[in-house]
Design an enzyme around this catalytic site. Sequence first.
Site, mmCIF file in Angstrom:
data_model
loop_
_atom_site.group_PDB
_atom_site.id
_atom_site.type_symbol
_atom_site.label_atom_id
_atom_site.label_comp_id
_atom_site.label_asym_id
_atom_site.label_seq_id
_atom_site.Cartn_x
_atom_site.Cartn_y
_atom_site.Cartn_z
ATOM 1 N N LYS A 178 0.863 -1.180 0.000
ATOM 2 C CA LYS A 178 0.000 0.000 0.000
ATOM 3 C C LYS A 178 0.902 1.234 0.000
ATOM 4 O O LYS A 178 1.689 1.441 0.920
ATOM 5 C CB LYS A 178 -0.918 -0.006 1.208
ATOM 6 C CG LYS A 178 -1.766 1.254 1.306
ATOM 7 C CD LYS A 178 -2.797 1.153 2.405
ATOM 8 C CE LYS A 178 -3.559 2.457 2.540
ATOM 9 N NZ LYS A 178 -4.577 2.379 3.591
ATOM 10 N N LYS A 231 -2.124 -1.548 -3.781
ATOM 11 C CA LYS A 231 -2.999 -0.372 -3.717
ATOM 12 C C LYS A 231 -2.185 0.900 -3.801
ATOM 13 O O LYS A 231 -1.201 1.004 -3.072
ATOM 14 C CB LYS A 231 -3.759 -0.429 -2.392
ATOM 15 C CG LYS A 231 -4.618 0.774 -2.125
ATOM 16 C CD LYS A 231 -5.237 0.657 -0.768
ATOM 17 C CE LYS A 231 -5.980 1.937 -0.467
ATOM 18 N NZ LYS A 231 -6.470 1.960 0.877
HETATM 19 C C1 PBG Z 1 -7.093 3.734 5.483
HETATM 20 C C2 PBG Z 1 -7.610 3.419 4.130
HETATM 21 C C3 PBG Z 1 -7.475 4.287 3.041
HETATM 22 C C4 PBG Z 1 -8.122 3.667 1.972
HETATM 23 C C5 PBG Z 1 -8.620 2.438 2.416
HETATM 24 N N1 PBG Z 1 -8.284 2.295 3.753
HETATM 25 C C6 PBG Z 1 -6.885 5.640 2.941
HETATM 26 C C7 PBG Z 1 -5.620 5.947 3.600
HETATM 27 O O1 PBG Z 1 -4.734 5.107 3.771
HETATM 28 O O2 PBG Z 1 -5.491 7.108 3.993
HETATM 29 C C8 PBG Z 1 -8.226 4.291 0.616
HETATM 30 C C9 PBG Z 1 -9.197 3.729 -0.350
HETATM 31 C C10 PBG Z 1 -9.493 4.605 -1.500
HETATM 32 O O3 PBG Z 1 -8.876 5.664 -1.730
HETATM 33 O O4 PBG Z 1 -10.395 4.234 -2.250
HETATM 34 N N2 PBG Z 1 -6.906 2.743 6.384
#
Ligand code: PBG
Length: 307
Positions: A178, A231
């Site tokens: 991520k 991601k």
């Molecule tokens: C946070 C989380 C995020 C997303 C899913 N879980 C955002 C972040 O890390 O700030 C993003 C998903 C998206 O942008 O569609 N735990």
Amino acid sequence: MVQETHLGVEHLIYPVFLKDGNQIKEEIPSLPNIHRWSVDLLLREIESCLKLGIRVFDIFPAVEDELKDKTASLSYDPNNFYLKAIKEIKSRFPEALLMSDVALDPYSSDGHDGIVENGQIINDKTLPILAKMSVAQAEAGIDIIGPSDMMDGRVGVIREALDENGFTDTSIMSYTAKYASSFYGPFRDALKSAPKSGDKKTYQMNPANKMEALTEAGLDVDEGADMIMVKPALCYLDVIHLLKEHFPTPVTAYNVSGEYAMVHAASRNGWLDYESAVFEMLLSIRRAGAEGILTYFAKDFAKMTRS
Ligand code: PBG
């Protein structure tokens, strides 16, 4: 006959936003056609998605600011609206596969995925909270635990806690690679969960790094991840491909909120053809090697391809 890659609704996971209350269907301006739902209306939405062939739903809680605190204590309170809703959805639609989000940020007054002390994210103090949150979600009926927090060692801690509590069949889809990305903006609008200070670069990955994804994946698989996720998806197709080549574990990808918002903004201006852009994007993520795709396009895709 010789087409190499196939894309169908069976590959898609639909992220949905849940809010406490009744008869709520709230717009999110930066995520056109996506809403924050109260459970009564979300049940109807899930029913209509099931009819379209969508089987997997990732549920995210939108928590009121006054219920947030530094330790995200609401996240494992068995009476919280999120866990109660999961129970209700699972009992109404046992055939739906439900995935959760495990991270502190939706419940944290600091807006970070981990505990914050003196401006630093404290990895090891965060782990027990993630474990408690996961067990509470499994108790409520979640099928797939989705740790999105990027703390080191969390998959192992969560797996152990699930097993100790008898949830040996609950699987884990780990957010493995991520990245600290600018494409999460609309999601943070949806949950009002943007960090109050600093950024997420001490725990999310540097977009410049690819080989580091192998290290992250090796750790997650060793710790017990059943599926590994990359991601965002579009800027990281090479990373999806890399993990697919190196691990037998199923690879998934999160086609994130900013990627969805871009296509909507361009097609509203008449600059892109919406349907063909959506199809091409999702197909490319499959071609890169993702088995499953989390995408806000899931419902539109299902409608577009309905026979
Ligand atoms: C946070 C989380 C995020 C997303 C899913 N879980 C955002 C972040 O890390 O700030 C993003 C998903 C998206 O942008 O569609 N735990």
